[in-house]
Design a protein around this motif. Structure first.
Motif, short mmCIF file in Angstrom:
data_model
loop_
_atom_site.label_atom_id
_atom_site.label_comp_id
_atom_site.label_asym_id
_atom_site.label_seq_id
_atom_site.Cartn_x
_atom_site.Cartn_y
_atom_site.Cartn_z
N UNK A 1 52.93 39.70 39.86
CA UNK A 1 53.61 38.93 40.90
C UNK A 1 54.01 39.81 42.08
N UNK A 2 54.38 41.07 41.82
CA UNK A 2 54.83 41.95 42.90
C UNK A 2 53.74 42.17 43.93
N UNK A 3 52.51 42.37 43.48
CA UNK A 3 51.42 42.62 44.41
C UNK A 3 50.53 41.43 44.64
N UNK A 4 50.87 40.28 44.00
CA UNK A 4 50.04 39.07 44.05
C UNK A 4 48.59 39.42 43.72
N UNK A 5 48.42 40.13 42.59
CA UNK A 5 47.10 40.60 42.17
C UNK A 5 46.76 40.08 40.78
N UNK A 6 45.48 39.91 40.53
CA UNK A 6 44.98 39.59 39.20
C UNK A 6 44.19 40.78 38.68
N UNK A 7 44.50 41.23 37.47
CA UNK A 7 43.70 42.24 36.79
C UNK A 7 42.74 41.52 35.86
N UNK A 8 41.44 41.67 36.13
CA UNK A 8 40.41 40.93 35.42
C UNK A 8 39.53 41.91 34.64
N UNK A 9 39.27 41.66 33.35
CA UNK A 9 38.36 42.54 32.61
C UNK A 9 36.99 42.58 33.28
N UNK A 10 36.43 43.77 33.38
CA UNK A 10 35.11 43.93 33.97
C UNK A 10 34.08 43.85 32.85
N UNK A 11 33.38 42.71 32.78
CA UNK A 11 32.41 42.50 31.72
C UNK A 11 30.99 42.78 32.18
N UNK A 12 30.85 43.48 33.30
CA UNK A 12 29.52 43.85 33.77
C UNK A 12 28.93 44.88 32.80
N UNK A 13 27.66 44.76 32.52
CA UNK A 13 27.00 45.66 31.56
C UNK A 13 27.19 47.11 31.97
N UNK A 14 27.58 47.92 30.99
CA UNK A 14 27.73 49.35 31.23
C UNK A 14 29.10 49.75 31.73
N UNK A 15 30.01 48.77 31.89
CA UNK A 15 31.34 49.11 32.38
C UNK A 15 32.42 48.54 31.45
N UNK A 16 32.16 48.59 30.17
CA UNK A 16 33.10 48.05 29.19
C UNK A 16 34.39 48.84 29.21
N UNK A 17 35.49 48.12 29.01
CA UNK A 17 36.79 48.78 28.95
C UNK A 17 37.50 48.89 30.27
N UNK A 18 36.83 48.60 31.38
CA UNK A 18 37.45 48.75 32.70
C UNK A 18 37.98 47.42 33.22
N UNK A 19 38.75 47.52 34.30
CA UNK A 19 39.38 46.34 34.91
C UNK A 19 39.02 46.27 36.39
#
Length: 443
Positions: free
Chosen positions: A167-185
């Protein structure tokens, strides 16, 4: 009194809650009871003389044809289940009992609507799977992967967007499900006027239209030709919106309805509870292994990573380096600017050390104004000296602390594996000794 059962049969059939179908050998409906309107939305008159295959869900057509062949060869069916399309576009799960009348060349079947039963099964299975994922996942990111599998089974023709709200930054952290980038946001701003923003701001579920240009965002406009092919529900815990769970379908003809919303809302409610717990666990885990002031790895975790790196280097005949540094005249800064300035300095040093190292390296605060840096996969003293020069350069830049500008310097000692030691204790001792030797020479 004599009873004309022949005349009574149609009335009895039309009183049944299940639907009776009679289909000829060419697949045309020759009779259907009145219950068909409750089952599929069509009247009996609308269905007679049409092909039964016209109403079957496309994905179930092939196996239904196989079942029809079995029935017409004399095998009765009492437990065949497939999906049909309702007149309003929704999907109906049907359980069939069917047999073939060779004398009449007709297929006679009774259809029972088991949609509500299957949805109850899905809901129970979803609860079990989410609970299972929560216990198996060590991190919030791993939990998201488990939830993705659950949603993929519940809504196989839909794409998932799962985001956590800041809410402070009005941001969404979304899992990155692109191939080869597992574990990132991926961090995305919450754009006002979008369907996903309305879900977050109102804290309520919303049916909307998919935005073909931006995945997961949604158009809060059901006048679009595609209709309700976007569904978002908030993740709420203790009256606070933690995030949002969105499904959307790129397939033409998909329409989400109240039953889909209820199922996704159930998943979101369970997920919000698990997320709150998982976040608390991660905070405790982080606090146990990181310095409270700077957020860097603490002494305990640094020793673990150093031991792990040494074992790996020993197996692979690799090399690594250890940097040990402290801030020159740190007491003077504390005395001049106060402890607040001293704390700010330590935090800024931590950020600068992170900026000049790689993700595979480890920066730690050992205590007070002492820091260590573990450099993995180094190629010799030249590369270490380059790293030291970069640290000196960044830490020498002026710092504004409590309204005052300070120019600082750091003393740095180094040790290389295997030249300067084979164990963690030997390397730390060598780097520490070299740091104090450099400090004496400087003065």
């Amino acid at each position: 009194m004599s009873i004309d059962f022949k005349a009574l049969y149609p009335k009895l059939i039309n009183l049944l809650l299940d639907t009776v179908f009679v289909v000829d050998e060419f697949g045309h409906i020759v009779f259907v009871s009145d219950a068909c309107e409750q089952l599929l939305g069509y009247s009996a008159n609308e269905m007679i003389d049409t092909r039964i295959l016209n109403y079957i869900h496309p994905d179930d057509l092939d196996r239904t044809l196989v079942a029809i062949g079995n029935v017409m060869s004399g095998q009765s069916h009492t437990d065949f289940e497939n999906r049909y399309l309702h007149k309003d576009g929704s999907v109906v799960q049907i359980l069939w009992s069917a047999r073939w009348s060779e004398q009449d060349r007709l297929r006679i079947a009774v259809a029972r609507n088991v949609t509500a039963l299957r949805q109850a099964d899905q809901t129970r299975n979803a609860l079990y799977r989410i609970s299972e994922a929560a216990h198996a996942a060590e991190t919030l990111r791993a939990l998201c992967d488990g939830v993705r599998e659950v949603i993929g089974e519940l809504f196989p023709e839909s794409d998932l967007c799962l985001g956590f709200y800041d809410a402070a930054g009005s941001l969404l952290s979304v899992p990155d499900w692109i191939a080869g980038r597992s574990g990132s946001w991926i961090e995305k701003p919450v754009e006002s006027g979008t369907a996903i923003a309305d879900v977050i701001n109102a804290g309520q579920a919303l049916l909307a239209s998919r935005d073909p240009a931006r995945q997961g965002v949604g158009l809060n406009d059901l006048t679009q030709p595609e209709g309700a092919n976007w569904l978002g529900v908030p993740l709420i815990s203790r009256d606070a919106v933690l995030g949002v769970l969105v499904i959307e379908s790129p397939s033409p003809g998909t329409r989400y309805r109240e039953a889909d919303q209820a199922l996704l809302q159930f998943v979101a409610t369970q997920l919000a509870t698990v997320v709150e717990r998982k976040r608390a666990e991660e905070r405790l885990r982080f606090m146990a292994h990181h310095d409270a002031l700077t957020g860097l790895t603490n002494r305990s975790l640094f020793y673990d990573r150093l031991e792990t790196a040494l074992r790996s280097a020993n197996r692979n005949e690799g090399r690594l380096a250890l940097l040990y540094l402290d801030v020159d005249d740190f007491k003077r800064i504390n005395d001049t600017g106060g402890h607040e300035a001293g704390d700010q300095l330590l935090v800024e040093i931590a950020r600068r050390l992170e900026d000049c190292t790689r993700e595979t390296d480890t920066v730690a605060r050992m205590g007070g104004d002492e820091f260590t840096v573990l450099l993995t996969d180094v190629h010799g003293r030249d590369s270490v000296e380059t790293a030291v020069a970069k640290v000196h350069e960044l830490t020498a830049l002026p710092m504004n602390l409590e309204g005052q500008t300070f120019h600082i310097s750091c003393s740095i000692g180094t040790a290389l594996y295997p030249e300067d030691g084979m164990t963690a204790r030997e390397l730390l001792s060598k780097a520490d000794a070299n740091m104090y030797l450099g400090k004496r020479h400087a003065h």
